[in-house]
Design an enzyme around this catalytic site. Structure first.
Site, PDB file in Angstrom:
ATOM      1  N   LYS A  33       1.108  -0.916   0.304  1.00  0.00           N
ATOM      2  CA  LYS A  33      -0.276  -0.157  -0.059  1.00  0.00           C
ATOM      3  C   LYS A  33       0.909   1.183   0.212  1.00  0.00           C
ATOM      4  O   LYS A  33       0.745   1.979  -0.930  1.00  0.00           O
ATOM      5  CB  LYS A  33      -0.814   0.287   1.727  1.00  0.00           C
ATOM      6  CG  LYS A  33      -0.072   0.568   2.672  1.00  0.00           C
ATOM      7  CD  LYS A  33      -0.861   0.520   3.836  1.00  0.00           C
ATOM      8  CE  LYS A  33      -0.848   0.444   5.161  1.00  0.00           C
ATOM      9  NZ  LYS A  33       0.397   2.277   5.141  1.00  0.00           N
ATOM     10  N   ASP A 225      -3.542   8.048   4.523  1.00  0.00           N
ATOM     11  CA  ASP A 225      -3.064   6.486   4.969  1.00  0.00           C
ATOM     12  C   ASP A 225      -3.824   6.313   6.306  1.00  0.00           C
ATOM     13  O   ASP A 225      -3.936   6.938   7.045  1.00  0.00           O
ATOM     14  CB  ASP A 225      -1.285   6.667   4.649  1.00  0.00           C
ATOM     15  CG  ASP A 225      -0.659   6.013   5.241  1.00  0.00           C
ATOM     16  OD1 ASP A 225      -1.461   4.338   4.544  1.00  0.00           O
ATOM     17  OD2 ASP A 225      -0.341   5.419   5.081  1.00  0.00           O
ATOM     18  N   GLU A 226      -3.498   4.814   6.225  1.00  0.00           N
ATOM     19  CA  GLU A 226      -4.118   4.133   7.774  1.00  0.00           C
ATOM     20  C   GLU A 226      -6.120   4.293   7.491  1.00  0.00           C
ATOM     21  O   GLU A 226      -6.074   4.890   8.871  1.00  0.00           O
ATOM     22  CB  GLU A 226      -3.280   4.611   8.306  1.00  0.00           C
ATOM     23  CG  GLU A 226      -2.019   3.886   8.381  1.00  0.00           C
ATOM     24  CD  GLU A 226      -1.839   1.886   8.231  1.00  0.00           C
ATOM     25  OE1 GLU A 226      -2.549   1.540   8.765  1.00  0.00           O
ATOM     26  OE2 GLU A 226      -0.509   1.818   8.202  1.00  0.00           O
ATOM     27  N   GLN A 256      -6.844  -4.207  10.240  1.00  0.00           N
ATOM     28  CA  GLN A 256      -6.229  -3.930  10.982  1.00  0.00           C
ATOM     29  C   GLN A 256      -6.185  -2.386  11.750  1.00  0.00           C
ATOM     30  O   GLN A 256      -5.244  -1.713  12.037  1.00  0.00           O
ATOM     31  CB  GLN A 256      -4.102  -3.516   9.498  1.00  0.00           C
ATOM     32  CG  GLN A 256      -3.727  -5.092   9.117  1.00  0.00           C
ATOM     33  CD  GLN A 256      -2.879  -4.488   8.574  1.00  0.00           C
ATOM     34  OE1 GLN A 256      -2.017  -4.123   9.263  1.00  0.00           O
ATOM     35  NE2 GLN A 256      -2.897  -4.228   7.638  1.00  0.00           N
ATOM     36  N   ARG A 614       2.937  -9.637  11.196  1.00  0.00           N
ATOM     37  CA  ARG A 614       4.536  -9.128  11.199  1.00  0.00           C
ATOM     38  C   ARG A 614       5.605  -9.403   9.900  1.00  0.00           C
ATOM     39  O   ARG A 614       6.438  -9.336   9.864  1.00  0.00           O
ATOM     40  CB  ARG A 614       4.895  -8.438  12.293  1.00  0.00           C
ATOM     41  CG  ARG A 614       3.683  -7.269  12.883  1.00  0.00           C
ATOM     42  CD  ARG A 614       3.552  -6.070  12.302  1.00  0.00           C
ATOM     43  NE  ARG A 614       2.077  -6.491  11.138  1.00  0.00           N
ATOM     44  CZ  ARG A 614       2.722  -5.606  10.356  1.00  0.00           C
ATOM     45  NH1 ARG A 614       2.481  -5.044   9.379  1.00  0.00           N
ATOM     46  NH2 ARG A 614       0.418  -6.257   9.835  1.00  0.00           N
TER      47      ARG A 614
END
Length: 780
Positions: A33, A225-226, A256, A614
């Site tokens: 991303k 973002d996010e 997430q 991760r």
């Protein structure tokens, strides 16, 4: 780098080249991303969009810097500098500094960190004569933060009877008054806290339509973002800024979303399509980071969540190793296992320390792991502990620098006015604070004009205060012609902070001096980098950069490879070849505080999903059977998240424990049930008439012990309070220990919880073990 589009897969390329209108990029873990977001900005610029008209919002300065560097490689550094790119807080602070006069703030307002806010609230609570047990400053700050992120101003609070009643029920009826005083004191000090940077931006855009129009026209393309981590306040600002051109691109992954505890609202991403009905949707579903085993294992867990967007994460990577699960006896044993595993991989696979990350649910879990790593001589770096900039000697030095930039900064003044000691006591500071509140002036204004106010101070104290004010004014004059490093040097020399620490002579003082030296190195490095980029290198900008730094921005910059230790929340956005996720026990992970509702439990599951994804090559999951909590040893059970992973993706490094009935009591010790004791009635057939109850006959019978009961020996009958499971172990038993293997019980001593067994193990010789913790299995 003109061929950047050729480096993208079809789904990524489609998202990059799409130009106008609202769009959402649903980006799974490890799907590239950041690359898509970066190249999308570069592509917009290559398509003729002016870089000044692009706003890109991130959650860490580190992410913003990395993106800007990548963009520079495509379009050139000169154009990349013109981008409005940074964290929400840093970008909005920049806007607020330009428009501060509209809100009555100085353009050089101070940004209070959490420690500053807590200190201010402590002062207010003390001045109001409130009980600290009822009004704990950190809890009060958390409550105020909730208000601000929900756009509940002081006025809105007092107009909301439900909020007032809720605080009364919580035995905090003065919460509104504290909030009112806190806001006023920040305003008077020319300071904003982190939440103000969002709240005041909302105020600016709402109260001043011409300001909103100005920034709507400037930010014609907005990228976030996010997006799943945005709170209500951030959501409203972004929505307002994008309202004119509707060229808004948000990137995120609902799987997430893990920051509800600090106000993040997953509905922002789930409802994006409702906000923008003509939205274009792009899905990045190919994972480039992890092995297919890790991807599928993570999918099998997150599929249990009911609230989620439709996507299917997949990868072309090799299957790799199974996810390894380790059961240990205690948290100390868990730490030793992790350290041994890392040491072994370094020896056998030539791995380096920075290939490993250890992730935990809470910071408190790091202690046992740190102990084990130190004993193995493994270097590590811990994130999220005491930040460098939160250390006392650093806060003291920065306090002087903050004060010369903004002399109205009350918290900075209180911190440094009598450090190093210059004979200005607490009672004097209290008198100045009272006068400042009474005359509605800042404390520094009172000090500068002592003769204009009725304050009872003796001549000696007045001279000391005048000397202090003169020193600060001298620093301010120096700052007009010198850079941040030179000013800091002058401050340290004039105040004699370093000399004061050196006179202490303790190892702690030496460490503090080294920290101040490191601060000076940081200031020098900041100036060098800013000048190379032809950007602001002023002291004011350095202080803002420090105030807005996030945990991962402050990492130690030495070149030595280290194992990374951090909470799972801090790990989002990072990746490591080998990841250990520790403490996978019920009530720890998932947390006992997050198991009351489905939404809370689903957030914990998303947190586990983040932890597992991760890992690039290998993932280890570990849990302990016992763990200390508040000084007490408690039994633990494995986390449900381990059970939720499809078994075909797991490898158990220790035997799995099967649930059994009467775990500590053999089922044959009670013998057979005498027939005359049976009370169960035969089932009555339909249509039949039950016989009237008869009084049972009492049969006298002498008790004779069942044949299968062994005679109780002296060794096993020392105390009637002995734990039931201890009675199953006698001298001569062959037992098995999870760590030491098989051994023979050669003696027993003590009773109850203090009962010990001396065991001769085949592998390590004689060991004395406390039975209630040893978890021995009798095999003969």
């Amino acid at each position: 780098m003109s061929n950047y589009l050729n480096t993208l897969n079809p789904a990524q390329k489609e998202a990059v080249i799409h130009k106008n209108g609202p769009m959402i990029i649903i980006a799974g873990a490890g799907s590239g991303k950041t690359r898509v977001l970066t190249y999308r900005i570069a592509h917009l610029m290559n398509q003729g969009v002016d870089s000044f008209n692009i706003l890109s919002l991130t959650f860490t300065n580190k992410a913003a810097r990395e993106m800007k560097e990548r963009i520079s490689s495509v379009v050139g550094a000169a154009e990349a500098k013109n981008l409005w790119m940074g964290t929400f807080h840093s970008v909005f602070a920049r806007i607020l500094r330009s428009e501060a006069d509209n809100l009555g703030f100085p353009s050089n307002f101070t940004i209070y960190d959490t420690q500053d806010s807590v200190r201010l609230l402590s002062s207010i609570i003390k001045e109001m004569n409130l009980e600290k047990d009822k009004y704990k400053p950190k809890q009060v700050l958390s409550r105020i933060s909730q208000f601000k992120n929900s756009l509940i101003t002081v006025k809105a609070y007092f107009n909301n009877s439900d909020l007032i009643e809720a605080d009364k029920m919580a035995n905090r009826p003065k919460m509104g008054e504290i909030y009112h005083h806190y806001v006023n004191r920040c305003f008077k000090a020319g300071a904003m806290d982190f939440d103000d940077l969002l709240l005041r931006t909302n105020e600016l855009l709402t109260r001043f339509p011409e300001v909103l129009a100005k920034y709507q026209d400037r930010f014609r393309y907005i990228l976030v973002d996010e997006y799943q981590d945005t709170n209500h306040s951030q959501y409203l600002i972004v929505k307002a800024l994008a309202d004119r051109f509707q060229n808004i691109c948000v990137v995120g992954d609902d799987s997430q979303s893990i920051y509800a505890f600090r106000g993040a609202n997953i509905q922002n991403i789930l409802s994006f399509q409702k906000d923008y009905p003509d939205v274009s949707i792009f899905k990045l579903e190919q994972n480039y980071r992890s092995s297919s085993t890790i991807v599928e294992a993570a999918n099998s867990v997150i599929d249990k969540n009911k609230t989620k967007l439709d996507k299917e994460i997949w990868t072309q990577n090799d299957a790799g190793s199974l996810v390894k699960v380790m059961r240990t006896v205690s948290e100390a044993e868990e730490g030793r296992f992790i350290a041994a595993s890392i040491f072994e991989k370094k020896m056998n696979e030539q791995r380096t320390n920075d290939d490993f990350a250890i992730l935990y649910r809470t910071n408190a879990q790091s202690r046992a792991i740190e102990d084990a790593l130190r004993k193995k001589g493994i270097d590590y770096r811990m994130y999220g502990g005491v930040s460098f900039y939160q250390r006392k000697e650093i806060k003291d030095t920065l306090g002087y620098l903050r004060l010369l930039i903004n002399p109205n900064d009350e918290e900075a003044l209180k911190r440094v006015i009598n450090y190093p000691l210059r004979g200005i006591g607490a009672s004097t500071i209290d008198k100045i604070a009272v006068a400042a509140n009474h005359y509605e002036k800042s404390m520094f204004e009172i000090i500068q004009n002592l003769n204009s106010y009725d304050i009872k101070l003796n001549g000696g104290t007045r001279n000391k205060l005048n000397d202090f004010a003169t020193m600060i004014r001298h620093f301010q004059i120096e700052a007009q012609s010198k850079d941040a490093f030179e000013v800091a040097q002058t401050v340290l020399k004039s105040t004699k902070i370093v000399k004061d620490l050196e006179s202490d002579g303790t190892p702690e003082a030496v460490s503090r001096v080294e920290n101040i030296q490191e601060l000076m190195n940081g200031i020098k490095d900041f100036i060098t980098v800013q000048k190379e980029k032809e950007e602001d290198a002023s002291l004011a900008f350095f202080l803002e950069d420090v105030a807005l730094a996030t945990d991962l921005d402050n990492e130690n910059k030495d070149d030595k490879p280290r194992v990374s230790l951090m909470t799972i929340h801090l790990s989002k956005g990072l990746e490591y070849p080998i990841v250990h996720v520790v403490g996978l026990e019920e009530t720890l992970f998932p947390s006992a505080m997050s198991m009351n509702t489905r939404s809370e439990l689903e957030e914990e599951r998303r947190l586990f999903y983040v932890a597992l994804t991760r890992a690039e090559n290998e993932a280890f999951l570990s849990y302990a059977e016992t763990r200390y909590r508040w000084g007490k040893l408690i039994d633990c059970e494995p986390s449900r998240f381990i059970e939720e992973i499809d078994e075909k993706y797991l490898e158990h490094l220790s035997p799995r424990l099967k649930p059994i009935q009467n775990k500590f009591i053999p089922d044959d010790i009670f013998g057979d049930v005498p027939q005359d004791r049976v009370r169960f009635k035969k089932p009555v057939q339909r249509g039949s008439i039950p016989k009237p109850k008869q009084k049972p006959k009492i049969i006298e019978k002498k008790f004779s012990p069942p044949k299968n009961l062994k005679k109780v020996t002296k060794a096993t009958s020392q105390s009637s309070s002995t734990n039931l499971f201890d009675n199953a172990i006698t001298v001569g038993n062959i037992v098995e220990h999870s760590r030491f293997g098989r051994g023979e019980v050669i003696s027993l001593e003590g009773a109850g919880p203090n009962k010990k067994a001396e065991i001769k193990f085949q592998s390590v010789g004689n060991k004395k073990l406390l039975l209630q913790f040893a978890k021995l299995k009798v095999i003969g």
